[in-house]
Design an enzyme around this catalytic site. Structure first.
Site, PDB file in Angstrom:
ATOM      1  N   MET A  53       0.836  -1.216   0.000  1.00  0.00           N
ATOM      2  CA  MET A  53       0.000   0.000   0.000  1.00  0.00           C
ATOM      3  C   MET A  53       0.867   1.260   0.000  1.00  0.00           C
ATOM      4  N   VAL A  54       1.859   1.316   0.871  1.00  0.00           N
ATOM      5  CA  VAL A  54       2.706   2.513   0.963  1.00  0.00           C
ATOM      6  C   VAL A  54       3.667   2.581  -0.227  1.00  0.00           C
ATOM      7  N   LEU A 112      10.372   3.697   7.297  1.00  0.00           N
ATOM      8  CA  LEU A 112       9.004   3.863   7.785  1.00  0.00           C
ATOM      9  C   LEU A 112       8.806   3.101   9.084  1.00  0.00           C
ATOM     10  N   GLY A 113       8.533   3.821  10.143  1.00  0.00           N
ATOM     11  CA  GLY A 113       8.175   3.203  11.422  1.00  0.00           C
ATOM     12  C   GLY A 113       6.676   3.165  11.556  1.00  0.00           C
ATOM     13  N   SER A 114       6.187   3.357  12.798  1.00  0.00           N
ATOM     14  CA  SER A 114       4.747   3.286  13.041  1.00  0.00           C
ATOM     15  C   SER A 114       4.430   3.921  14.388  1.00  0.00           C
ATOM     16  N   TYR A 150       6.470  -6.048  16.930  1.00  0.00           N
ATOM     17  CA  TYR A 150       6.547  -5.122  15.786  1.00  0.00           C
ATOM     18  C   TYR A 150       7.120  -3.782  16.241  1.00  0.00           C
ATOM     19  N   LYS A 184      10.512  -1.783  15.063  1.00  0.00           N
ATOM     20  CA  LYS A 184      10.473  -0.411  14.521  1.00  0.00           C
ATOM     21  C   LYS A 184      11.379   0.527  15.329  1.00  0.00           C
ATOM     22  N   THR A 210       0.891   7.472  11.268  1.00  0.00           N
ATOM     23  CA  THR A 210      -0.275   6.985  11.981  1.00  0.00           C
ATOM     24  C   THR A 210      -0.886   5.809  11.196  1.00  0.00           C
ATOM     25  N   LEU A 215      -2.766   3.848   8.468  1.00  0.00           N
ATOM     26  CA  LEU A 215      -2.916   4.246   7.066  1.00  0.00           C
ATOM     27  C   LEU A 215      -3.993   3.421   6.370  1.00  0.00           C
ATOM     28  N   HIS A 244      -5.949  -4.471   8.809  1.00  0.00           N
ATOM     29  CA  HIS A 244      -6.250  -3.400   9.763  1.00  0.00           C
ATOM     30  C   HIS A 244      -7.753  -3.132   9.766  1.00  0.00           C
ATOM     31  N   LYS A 304     -16.276  -6.126   5.301  1.00  0.00           N
ATOM     32  CA  LYS A 304     -17.365  -6.752   6.066  1.00  0.00           C
ATOM     33  C   LYS A 304     -18.711  -6.105   5.742  1.00  0.00           C
ATOM     34  N   ARG A 341      -8.629   5.979  17.008  1.00  0.00           N
ATOM     35  CA  ARG A 341      -7.532   5.872  16.054  1.00  0.00           C
ATOM     36  C   ARG A 341      -7.563   7.063  15.105  1.00  0.00           C
TER      37      ARG A 341
HETATM   38  N1  LIG Z   1      -0.517   0.038   6.939  1.00  0.00           N
HETATM   39  C1  LIG Z   1      -0.431   0.874   7.976  1.00  0.00           C
HETATM   40  O1  LIG Z   1      -1.447   1.234   8.602  1.00  0.00           O
HETATM   41  C2  LIG Z   1       0.911   1.415   8.397  1.00  0.00           C
HETATM   42  C3  LIG Z   1       0.932   2.347   9.451  1.00  0.00           C
HETATM   43  C4  LIG Z   1       2.156   2.858   9.868  1.00  0.00           C
HETATM   44  C5  LIG Z   1       3.321   2.445   9.236  1.00  0.00           C
HETATM   45  N2  LIG Z   1       3.275   1.534   8.226  1.00  0.00           N
HETATM   46  C6  LIG Z   1       4.554   1.106   7.644  1.00  0.00           C
HETATM   47  O2  LIG Z   1       4.602   1.360   6.251  1.00  0.00           O
HETATM   48  C7  LIG Z   1       5.391   0.347   5.604  1.00  0.00           C
HETATM   49  C8  LIG Z   1       4.594  -0.277   4.471  1.00  0.00           C
HETATM   50  O3  LIG Z   1       3.386  -0.824   4.984  1.00  0.00           O
HETATM   51  P1  LIG Z   1       2.201  -1.267   4.006  1.00  0.00           P
HETATM   52  O4  LIG Z   1       0.945  -1.004   4.756  1.00  0.00           O
HETATM   53  O5  LIG Z   1       2.406  -0.697   2.670  1.00  0.00           O
HETATM   54  O6  LIG Z   1       2.409  -2.843   3.976  1.00  0.00           O
HETATM   55  P2  LIG Z   1       2.052  -3.894   2.820  1.00  0.00           P
HETATM   56  O7  LIG Z   1       0.962  -3.354   1.957  1.00  0.00           O
HETATM   57  O8  LIG Z   1       1.844  -5.194   3.516  1.00  0.00           O
HETATM   58  O9  LIG Z   1       3.378  -3.975   1.958  1.00  0.00           O
HETATM   59  C9  LIG Z   1       4.543  -4.483   2.494  1.00  0.00           C
HETATM   60  C10 LIG Z   1       5.494  -4.832   1.380  1.00  0.00           C
HETATM   61  O10 LIG Z   1       6.656  -5.406   1.995  1.00  0.00           O
HETATM   62  C11 LIG Z   1       7.164  -6.389   1.147  1.00  0.00           C
HETATM   63  N3  LIG Z   1       7.830  -7.433   1.941  1.00  0.00           N
HETATM   64  C12 LIG Z   1       7.376  -8.055   3.050  1.00  0.00           C
HETATM   65  N4  LIG Z   1       8.243  -8.994   3.458  1.00  0.00           N
HETATM   66  C13 LIG Z   1       9.273  -8.969   2.570  1.00  0.00           C
HETATM   67  C14 LIG Z   1      10.468  -9.709   2.430  1.00  0.00           C
HETATM   68  N5  LIG Z   1      10.807 -10.680   3.295  1.00  0.00           N
HETATM   69  N6  LIG Z   1      11.295  -9.421   1.381  1.00  0.00           N
HETATM   70  C15 LIG Z   1      10.959  -8.449   0.494  1.00  0.00           C
HETATM   71  N7  LIG Z   1       9.856  -7.699   0.583  1.00  0.00           N
HETATM   72  C16 LIG Z   1       9.013  -7.980   1.600  1.00  0.00           C
HETATM   73  C17 LIG Z   1       5.990  -6.972   0.373  1.00  0.00           C
HETATM   74  O11 LIG Z   1       6.467  -7.286  -0.913  1.00  0.00           O
HETATM   75  P3  LIG Z   1       5.702  -8.258  -1.990  1.00  0.00           P
HETATM   76  O12 LIG Z   1       4.421  -7.551  -2.312  1.00  0.00           O
HETATM   77  O13 LIG Z   1       6.616  -8.314  -3.137  1.00  0.00           O
HETATM   78  O14 LIG Z   1       5.480  -9.563  -1.291  1.00  0.00           O
HETATM   79  C18 LIG Z   1       4.966  -5.846   0.395  1.00  0.00           C
HETATM   80  O15 LIG Z   1       4.842  -5.236  -0.858  1.00  0.00           O
HETATM   81  C19 LIG Z   1       5.793  -0.646   6.684  1.00  0.00           C
HETATM   82  O16 LIG Z   1       7.079  -0.347   7.148  1.00  0.00           O
HETATM   83  C20 LIG Z   1       4.791  -0.371   7.779  1.00  0.00           C
HETATM   84  O17 LIG Z   1       5.321  -0.706   9.031  1.00  0.00           O
HETATM   85  C21 LIG Z   1       2.105   1.015   7.769  1.00  0.00           C
HETATM   86  C1  LIG Z   2      -0.886   0.605  12.326  1.00  0.00           C
HETATM   87  C2  LIG Z   2      -0.919  -0.747  12.988  1.00  0.00           C
HETATM   88  O1  LIG Z   2      -1.940  -0.805  13.907  1.00  0.00           O
HETATM   89  C3  LIG Z   2      -2.106  -2.012  14.653  1.00  0.00           C
HETATM   90  O2  LIG Z   2      -2.788  -1.657  15.785  1.00  0.00           O
HETATM   91  P1  LIG Z   2      -4.266  -1.193  15.790  1.00  0.00           P
HETATM   92  O3  LIG Z   2      -4.364   0.260  15.446  1.00  0.00           O
HETATM   93  O4  LIG Z   2      -4.851  -1.564  17.102  1.00  0.00           O
HETATM   94  O5  LIG Z   2      -4.844  -2.117  14.615  1.00  0.00           O
HETATM   95  P2  LIG Z   2      -6.172  -2.455  13.893  1.00  0.00           P
HETATM   96  O6  LIG Z   2      -6.125  -3.905  13.552  1.00  0.00           O
HETATM   97  O7  LIG Z   2      -6.397  -1.517  12.776  1.00  0.00           O
HETATM   98  O8  LIG Z   2      -7.361  -2.282  14.980  1.00  0.00           O
HETATM   99  C4  LIG Z   2      -7.769  -1.022  15.458  1.00  0.00           C
HETATM  100  C5  LIG Z   2      -8.973  -1.171  16.362  1.00  0.00           C
HETATM  101  O9  LIG Z   2     -10.112  -1.580  15.578  1.00  0.00           O
HETATM  102  C6  LIG Z   2     -10.784  -2.646  16.211  1.00  0.00           C
HETATM  103  N1  LIG Z   2     -11.523  -3.431  15.218  1.00  0.00           N
HETATM  104  C7  LIG Z   2     -12.885  -3.538  15.145  1.00  0.00           C
HETATM  105  N2  LIG Z   2     -13.239  -4.360  14.170  1.00  0.00           N
HETATM  106  C8  LIG Z   2     -12.099  -4.784  13.565  1.00  0.00           C
HETATM  107  C9  LIG Z   2     -11.841  -5.653  12.470  1.00  0.00           C
HETATM  108  O10 LIG Z   2     -12.732  -6.223  11.850  1.00  0.00           O
HETATM  109  N3  LIG Z   2     -10.531  -5.830  12.124  1.00  0.00           N
HETATM  110  C10 LIG Z   2      -9.511  -5.206  12.785  1.00  0.00           C
HETATM  111  N4  LIG Z   2      -8.250  -5.411  12.387  1.00  0.00           N
HETATM  112  N5  LIG Z   2      -9.731  -4.400  13.858  1.00  0.00           N
HETATM  113  C11 LIG Z   2     -11.009  -4.185  14.224  1.00  0.00           C
HETATM  114  C12 LIG Z   2      -9.650  -3.396  16.936  1.00  0.00           C
HETATM  115  O11 LIG Z   2     -10.169  -4.243  17.959  1.00  0.00           O
HETATM  116  C13 LIG Z   2      -8.840  -2.218  17.483  1.00  0.00           C
HETATM  117  O12 LIG Z   2      -9.435  -1.714  18.657  1.00  0.00           O
HETATM  118  C14 LIG Z   2      -0.856  -2.594  15.209  1.00  0.00           C
HETATM  119  O13 LIG Z   2      -1.107  -3.894  15.670  1.00  0.00           O
HETATM  120  C15 LIG Z   2       0.276  -2.496  14.303  1.00  0.00           C
HETATM  121  O14 LIG Z   2       1.427  -2.726  15.052  1.00  0.00           O
HETATM  122  C16 LIG Z   2       0.391  -1.167  13.578  1.00  0.00           C
HETATM  123  O15 LIG Z   2       0.875  -0.152  14.432  1.00  0.00           O
END
Ligand SMILES: NC(=O)c1ccc[n+]([C@@H]2O[C@H](COP(=O)([O-])OP(=O)(O)OC[C@H]3O[C@@H](n4cnc5c(N)ncnc54)[C@H](OP(=O)(O)O)[C@@H]3O)[C@@H](O)[C@H]2O)c1
Ligand SMILES: C[C@@H]1O[C@H](OP(=O)(O)OP(=O)(O)OC[C@H]2O[C@@H](n3cnc4c(=O)[nH]c(N)nc43)[C@H](O)[C@@H]2O)[C@@H](O)[C@H](O)[C@@H]1O
Length: 313
Positions: free
Chosen positions: A15-16, A106-108, A137, A141, A165, A167, A180, A188, A210
């Site tokens: 996604m990022v 990128l952290g979190s 995790y 980070k 935050t 995403l 997430h 759903k 959140r």
């Molecule tokens: N999603 C959020 O809410 C959120 C919030 C805060 C920070 N971040 C940070 O933003 C960054 C990107 O997150 P995202 O949400 O974009 O995650 P994502 O959609 O799951 O994408 C993660 C990517 O990492 C690659 N990857 C995973 N394991 C790998 C490995 N062993 N070797 C090579 N590539 C690997 C995957 O590549 P392939 O597709 O090729 O398998 C995938 O494209 C992460 O550092 C995450 O911690 C995300």
């Molecule tokens: C950004 C990421 O956020 C993650 O925390 P966090 O916000 O709780 O992650 P989420 O999985 O997005 O959940 C956020 C809140 O939504 C509630 N929730 C309600 N319904 C659902 C559902 O159907 N699915 C999910 N997934 N949650 C749900 C969940 O219990 C929690 O209180 C961290 O575990 C990672 O480390 C990372 O930081």
């Protein structure tokens, strides 16, 4: 960053990573290096060193990681710690060895203590105990932030870290267990409407709060900081406002058009009660988000409908 520079986006299909690619293309960059995880497993130190030595990217965006929602973080604890440490150690060290001009890690927001005062200021790092469901995790980070800082202070590398935050956006993970909350709710509510189900199950109590940012805004902020920020300290990236999970459910239910009931399954974890980012530093640096949550949800639901065959499997 020079427009003819070679840019490596680690995790470009995620996604990022895909949002960063769209942003950089729009800004006129054209020389990219990409590898999927099956072409290059970033946990493999030898393979990563070979890749950097061969491709010699000028700039690196480290957006590859083992990522997931609250249940995935709590279930795959070993992978969230091991994979993320390996990936970031290999990429950051190889970037140093091959003279990468600048790297963004990128952290979190989960790096902050569970009960930290709100909003979360950058200097609250390491002032208290972490949320248990995502401790592995978060530890990885925090190690990534410290590695960038150490390579800057010892070797003079221009490596920066950003703490986004929660995403959402195109190419998110819609798996019903490992995603997430925002993509899980979209899927759903959508499936329940289409299948005529009277009830949707959501997790926890709905009371945690959140903050959500669209991935396009995050990519814009990362690009901005690559151009304008070269300091040891990391920078929070957020919108500066949050909603309860219950409010989020109502927003998404409205956009999707679902009229049934919501059941809150309190056997599932709530996680951190609140993690609202303090974005004073980001705003002072001259960047602010553009996409508001209601508009972002509408855009994301549209994207979900267009790609439903690949997302909802
Ligand atoms: N999603 C959020 O809410 C959120 C919030 C805060 C920070 N971040 C940070 O933003 C960054 C990107 O997150 P995202 O949400 O974009 O995650 P994502 O959609 O799951 O994408 C993660 C990517 O990492 C690659 N990857 C995973 N394991 C790998 C490995 N062993 N070797 C090579 N590539 C690997 C995957 O590549 P392939 O597709 O090729 O398998 C995938 O494209 C992460 O550092 C995450 O911690 C995300
Ligand atoms: C950004 C990421 O956020 C993650 O925390 P966090 O916000 O709780 O992650 P989420 O999985 O997005 O959940 C956020 C809140 O939504 C509630 N929730 C309600 N319904 C659902 C559902 O159907 N699915 C999910 N997934 N949650 C749900 C969940 O219990 C929690 O209180 C961290 O575990 C990672 O480390 C990372 O930081």
């Amino acid at each position: 960053m020079e427009k003819n520079a070679t840019i490596y986006i680690a995790g470009h299909r995620g996604m990022v990573g895909s949002a960063l690619h769209r942003k950089l293309l729009a800004e006129g960059f054209s020389r990219f290096v990409f590898r999927t995880s099956s072409e290059l497993d970033l946990r493999d130190q030898v393979a990563v060193r070979d890749f950097f030595a061969t491709e010699r990217p000028d700039y690196v965006f480290l957006a590859a990681a083992k990522v997931g929602g609250i249940v995935a973080n709590n279930t795959y604890r070993a992978e969230f710690l091991y994979d993320n440490l390996q990936i970031q150690n290999n990429v950051i060290d190889s970037a140093y060895r091959t003279g990468v001009k600048k790297l963004l890690f990128l952290g979190s927001s989960c790096i902050y203590p569970k009960m930290a005062p709100q909003p979360l200021r950058e200097d609250y790092l390491l002032t208290g105990t972490l949320e248990p469901t995502n401790e592995p995790y978060a530890i990885a980070k925090i190690a990534g932030i410290k590695l960038c800082e150490a390579y800057r202070s010892q070797y003079g590398c221009d490596f920066i870290s950003v703490m986004p935050t929660n995403l959402y956006g195109p190419n998110d993970n819609y798996d019903l267990t490992n995603s997430h909350v925002l993509p899980a709710m979209i899927r759903k509510f959508h499936e329940a409407r289409v299948e005529g189900k009277p009830r949707v199950e959501l997790w926890g109590t709905g009371t945690p709060r959140r903050e959500f940012m669209h991935a396009d805004d995050l990519a814009d902020a990362c690009y901005y900081l690559m151009q304008h920020y070269s300091e040891p300290g990391f920078v929070n990236i957020g919108v500066g406002d949050d909603v309860s999970i219950r409010t989020l459910a109502e927003l998404i239910r409205g956009v999707v058009g679902y009229e049934g009931e919501v059941h809150w399954n309190t056997d599932k974890p709530d996680g951190t009660p609140r993690k609202l980012m303090d974005v004073t530093k980001l705003h002072a640096l001259g960047w602010k988000h553009r996409v508001e949550l209601d508009e972002g949800i509408r855009r994301t639901y549209q994207d979900f409908l267009e790609k439903i065959a690949t997302y909802a499997v």
